[in-house]
Design a protein around this motif. Sequence first.
Motif, PDB file in Angstrom:
ATOM      1  N   VAL A  53      17.916   4.528 -57.588  1.00  0.00           N
ATOM      2  CA  VAL A  53      18.994   3.705 -58.148  1.00  0.00           C
ATOM      3  C   VAL A  53      18.527   2.264 -58.316  1.00  0.00           C
ATOM      4  N   ARG A  54      17.823   1.754 -57.315  1.00  0.00           N
ATOM      5  CA  ARG A  54      17.340   0.366 -57.400  1.00  0.00           C
ATOM      6  C   ARG A  54      16.341   0.204 -58.532  1.00  0.00           C
ATOM      7  N   TYR A  55      15.431   1.163 -58.659  1.00  0.00           N
ATOM      8  CA  TYR A  55      14.486   1.118 -59.787  1.00  0.00           C
ATOM      9  C   TYR A  55      15.241   1.123 -61.117  1.00  0.00           C
ATOM     10  N   ALA A  56      16.196   2.025 -61.246  1.00  0.00           N
ATOM     11  CA  ALA A  56      16.931   2.165 -62.500  1.00  0.00           C
ATOM     12  C   ALA A  56      17.705   0.893 -62.835  1.00  0.00           C
ATOM     13  N   VAL A  57      18.393   0.342 -61.854  1.00  0.00           N
ATOM     14  CA  VAL A  57      19.194  -0.863 -62.092  1.00  0.00           C
ATOM     15  C   VAL A  57      18.304  -2.054 -62.423  1.00  0.00           C
ATOM     16  N   ALA A  58      17.232  -2.237 -61.647  1.00  0.00           N
ATOM     17  CA  ALA A  58      16.337  -3.369 -61.886  1.00  0.00           C
ATOM     18  C   ALA A  58      15.682  -3.271 -63.260  1.00  0.00           C
ATOM     19  N   ALA A  59      15.226  -2.073 -63.625  1.00  0.00           N
ATOM     20  CA  ALA A  59      14.597  -1.891 -64.939  1.00  0.00           C
ATOM     21  C   ALA A  59      15.601  -2.156 -66.058  1.00  0.00           C
ATOM     22  N   ALA A  60      16.832  -1.697 -65.884  1.00  0.00           N
ATOM     23  CA  ALA A  60      17.876  -1.914 -66.891  1.00  0.00           C
ATOM     24  C   ALA A  60      18.179  -3.395 -67.056  1.00  0.00           C
ATOM     25  N   VAL A  61      18.211  -4.118 -65.940  1.00  0.00           N
ATOM     26  CA  VAL A  61      18.493  -5.555 -66.014  1.00  0.00           C
ATOM     27  C   VAL A  61      17.378  -6.287 -66.752  1.00  0.00           C
ATOM     28  N   VAL A  62      16.128  -5.991 -66.400  1.00  0.00           N
ATOM     29  CA  VAL A  62      14.998  -6.663 -67.051  1.00  0.00           C
ATOM     30  C   VAL A  62      14.976  -6.360 -68.546  1.00  0.00           C
ATOM     31  N   ALA A  63      15.081  -5.083 -68.893  1.00  0.00           N
ATOM     32  CA  ALA A  63      15.049  -4.699 -70.310  1.00  0.00           C
ATOM     33  C   ALA A  63      16.250  -5.260 -71.056  1.00  0.00           C
ATOM     34  N   GLY A  64      17.421  -5.268 -70.395  1.00  0.00           N
ATOM     35  CA  GLY A  64      18.621  -5.806 -71.030  1.00  0.00           C
ATOM     36  C   GLY A  64      18.502  -7.286 -71.314  1.00  0.00           C
ATOM     37  N   VAL A  65      17.929  -8.033 -70.369  1.00  0.00           N
ATOM     38  CA  VAL A  65      17.742  -9.468 -70.568  1.00  0.00           C
ATOM     39  C   VAL A  65      16.774  -9.724 -71.721  1.00  0.00           C
ATOM     40  N   LEU A  66      15.666  -8.996 -71.740  1.00  0.00           N
ATOM     41  CA  LEU A  66      14.694  -9.173 -72.823  1.00  0.00           C
ATOM     42  C   LEU A  66      15.310  -8.832 -74.180  1.00  0.00           C
ATOM     43  N   ALA A  67      16.078  -7.750 -74.229  1.00  0.00           N
ATOM     44  CA  ALA A  67      16.720  -7.352 -75.486  1.00  0.00           C
ATOM     45  C   ALA A  67      17.764  -8.374 -75.921  1.00  0.00           C
ATOM     46  N   ALA A  68      18.487  -8.951 -74.961  1.00  0.00           N
ATOM     47  CA  ALA A  68      19.493  -9.955 -75.298  1.00  0.00           C
ATOM     48  C   ALA A  68      18.848 -11.210 -75.873  1.00  0.00           C
ATOM     49  N   VAL A  69      17.674 -11.556 -75.349  1.00  0.00           N
ATOM     50  CA  VAL A  69      16.970 -12.755 -75.823  1.00  0.00           C
ATOM     51  C   VAL A  69      16.278 -12.510 -77.156  1.00  0.00           C
ATOM     52  N   LEU A  70      15.666 -11.324 -77.302  1.00  0.00           N
ATOM     53  CA  LEU A  70      14.855 -11.043 -78.492  1.00  0.00           C
ATOM     54  C   LEU A  70      15.651 -10.449 -79.643  1.00  0.00           C
ATOM     55  N   GLY A  71      16.749  -9.743 -79.323  1.00  0.00           N
ATOM     56  CA  GLY A  71      17.484  -9.058 -80.372  1.00  0.00           C
ATOM     57  C   GLY A  71      16.744  -7.811 -80.834  1.00  0.00           C
ATOM     58  N   PRO A  72      17.031  -7.320 -82.043  1.00  0.00           N
ATOM     59  CA  PRO A  72      16.377  -6.100 -82.550  1.00  0.00           C
ATOM     60  C   PRO A  72      14.920  -6.340 -82.926  1.00  0.00           C
ATOM     61  N   ASP A  73      14.087  -6.447 -81.924  1.00  0.00           N
ATOM     62  CA  ASP A  73      12.670  -6.762 -82.101  1.00  0.00           C
ATOM     63  C   ASP A  73      11.841  -5.517 -81.798  1.00  0.00           C
TER      64      ASP A  73
END
Length: 224
Positions: A53-73
Amino acid sequence: MDVQVAVVVSAAVVAALLGWLMPRWVARLPEPEPIDAEKTPYPELAATPGLTVRYAVAAAVVAGVLAAVLGPDARLLFLVPLSALGVALAQIDFRTRLLPKRLVLPAYPAMLVGLALAAVLRGELELITGGLLGGVIAWAIYWLLWRFTPGMGFGDVRLSGIVGMALGAFGWHTLGYGLYAAFVVGALGWIPLRLMGFTKDRHFAFGPFMLLGAVVGICLGALT
């Protein structure tokens, strides 16, 4: 659904699924030789309660932040998987001060594929050159640190090429931000680690700070 929201949700979901699977791969890692009696075995590490669960949540947060900053990249094609791998490597390094070759080395061909796909989709073939040069530069810097300064492990050198490729794909400014941020965050991170007794000297796991620095660098590069 707004495109930006869809990209963030998709990136977070994919990263979470990959993060959820990472403990299975960790459990199958061969133990380093010579055997260190004080090292936590990988199967035991992977069986830590709540780790998936911790791996899944942490990975989702990191990827979500990058996607929010970069957009459809298109570069999210390699950043999202790297988010899940990075979370696992950070936790393993923090617990064992090791960065397993079986996880790091396969990431190189995977990154090359990701760079090629992103370059084609963006119509920017120089993205591949930037990624490769970034990897070489980062590897050279960390090799020099490993060779001439105490405390730097060769696992950090191996990981540096992956980090440099990811940063280099975003340009020279991002590469500089990411490499510099790792040392700033590492220097700041050593203080609480020392106070909490996780380290008794200046030797500590640097992999987590390299990976966090890469996230900071990509975000700074996109926002400046």
